[in-house]
Design an enzyme around this catalytic site. Structure first.
Site, PDB file in Angstrom:
ATOM      1  N   GLU A  39      -4.016  11.685   7.850  1.00 32.72           N
ATOM      2  CA  GLU A  39      -2.943  10.688   7.776  1.00 32.72           C
ATOM      3  C   GLU A  39      -2.880   9.834   9.038  1.00 32.72           C
ATOM      4  O   GLU A  39      -2.641   8.633   8.956  1.00 32.72           O
ATOM      5  CB  GLU A  39      -1.593  11.354   7.510  1.00 32.72           C
ATOM      6  CG  GLU A  39      -1.409  11.824   6.075  1.00 32.72           C
ATOM      7  CD  GLU A  39      -1.649  10.720   5.040  1.00 32.72           C
ATOM      8  OE1 GLU A  39      -1.331   9.549   5.305  1.00 32.72           O
ATOM      9  OE2 GLU A  39      -2.175  11.040   3.961  1.00 32.72           O
ATOM     10  N   TYR A 122       6.832   6.958   6.641  1.00 26.69           N
ATOM     11  CA  TYR A 122       5.730   7.193   5.705  1.00 26.69           C
ATOM     12  C   TYR A 122       5.040   8.525   5.953  1.00 26.69           C
ATOM     13  O   TYR A 122       4.877   9.343   5.039  1.00 26.69           O
ATOM     14  CB  TYR A 122       4.679   6.073   5.746  1.00 26.69           C
ATOM     15  CG  TYR A 122       3.415   6.538   5.079  1.00 26.69           C
ATOM     16  CD1 TYR A 122       3.367   6.682   3.694  1.00 26.69           C
ATOM     17  CD2 TYR A 122       2.315   6.967   5.826  1.00 26.69           C
ATOM     18  CE1 TYR A 122       2.247   7.204   3.059  1.00 26.69           C
ATOM     19  CE2 TYR A 122       1.199   7.483   5.209  1.00 26.69           C
ATOM     20  CZ  TYR A 122       1.158   7.598   3.834  1.00 26.69           C
ATOM     21  OH  TYR A 122       0.072   8.139   3.222  1.00 26.69           O
ATOM     22  N   ASP A 140       4.027   3.841   1.626  1.00 30.22           N
ATOM     23  CA  ASP A 140       3.222   2.974   2.479  1.00 30.22           C
ATOM     24  C   ASP A 140       3.071   1.636   1.760  1.00 30.22           C
ATOM     25  O   ASP A 140       3.764   1.372   0.774  1.00 30.22           O
ATOM     26  CB  ASP A 140       1.863   3.618   2.781  1.00 30.22           C
ATOM     27  CG  ASP A 140       0.994   3.752   1.541  1.00 30.22           C
ATOM     28  OD1 ASP A 140       1.493   3.470   0.421  1.00 30.22           O
ATOM     29  OD2 ASP A 140      -0.188   4.107   1.684  1.00 30.22           O
TER      30      ASP A 140
END
Length: 263
Positions: A39, A122, A140
């Site tokens: 991520e 996010y 996102d």
DNA sequence: GTCCGGGACC
DNA sequence: GGTCCCGGAC
């Protein structure tokens, strides 16, 4: 609603890309550390670029403890070429913080996650849903676009209010039995089908419930920030002199064309 | 070559 | 609102 999540999950089961950070026996939960690393890398870069970096990074720093005991220069070396080097520093800080303050475990609530380095709305949602299978939205750019089109709602890219509204909407769509997969499926749909330009609506599992598609206005969503581009006017001049005075004359096609200015 | 998208943080 | 960086689209 049921129909929507069923359709999306069925599509995801069949069409999800095989990605290194998804390689996992299907009955085990995702490795929190793998999700964190991927991520952080994906925050700024597209999947295809991230893949080789991710693999090299995970070879050198295979787990949280290894990363937490690393020095910043070496971490940066493995990040070289990805850009946004602040993220690499934040990732290292996060690893050290998790080890020192959280016994090496990822907190399972949004509020705590948001206080950690490099984690915003996010990423917090992504970790909570992907790792712990909690019904927490991860909005996102991809998901904002998907939801804006689904509802033909005037969400604006990069706008915090739109993001908050989209999080609310996604929360309401979450199927109680597979929230993590649903969350990931929304992102996957945005990345592979619901593209910002030339979306592949004919292959989309949600087109039958997509308001923008039904109204034929998919390309209009989401809205984009209207940047106040200051009107750039180019000017060219012709210098004129009569032996005594120098004048400056604007070119005929320009603003205030033909005007003589005294210098 | 220029423009744009992409999250977090200052 | 500005900054960080790169890749992809045009």
């Amino acid at each position: 609603m049921r129909e929507l999540s069923d359709a999306l999950l069925a599509w995801f089961d069949q069409c999800a890309r095989k990605l290194p950070w998804r390689e996992q026996a299907s009955d085990t939960r995702r490795d929190p550390y793998a999700v964190i690393v991927s991520e952080f890398m994906l925050q700024q870069t597209q999947v295809s670029t991230v893949i080789p970096y991710y693999s090299r990074f995970m070879e050198r720093f295979p787990d949280l403890l290894t990363l937490a005991s690393a020095e910043e220069p070496e971490v940066l070396k493995y990040w070289e070429g990805l850009g946004y080097y602040r993220r690499a520093r934040q990732l290292l800080k996060l690893a050290k913080t998790l080890v020192s303050d959280f016994s090496g475990a990822l907190p399972q609530d949004r509020k705590t996650l948001l206080k950690l380095p490099g984690i915003g709305e996010y990423t917090a949602g992504a970790l909570l849903s992907f790792v712990f299978d909690l019904p927490e939205p991860a909005v996102d750019g991809n998901v904002l676009r998907v939801v804006a089109r689904l509802d033909a709602e005037a969400y604006t890219m990069g706008d915090v209010k739109s993001q908050a509204a989209a999080r609310e909407r996604v929360s309401g769509l979450m199927p109680p039995e597979r929230p993590g997969d649903f969350s990931e499926a929304l992102i996957e749909l945005g990345a592979t089908i619901c593209l910002s330009s030339s979306p592949l609506c004919h292959d989309c599992p949600m087109s039958h419930v997509c308001r923008a598609y039904q109204q034929g206005v998919v390309a209009e969503y989401p809205l984009r920030q209207k940047r106040e581009k200051s009107p750039v006017s180019q000017m060219s001049y012709v210098l004129v002199h009569d032996g005594t005075h120098v004048f400056c004359r604007r070119r005929s096609e320009a603003l205030l064309h033909g005007l003589y200015e005294f210098i």
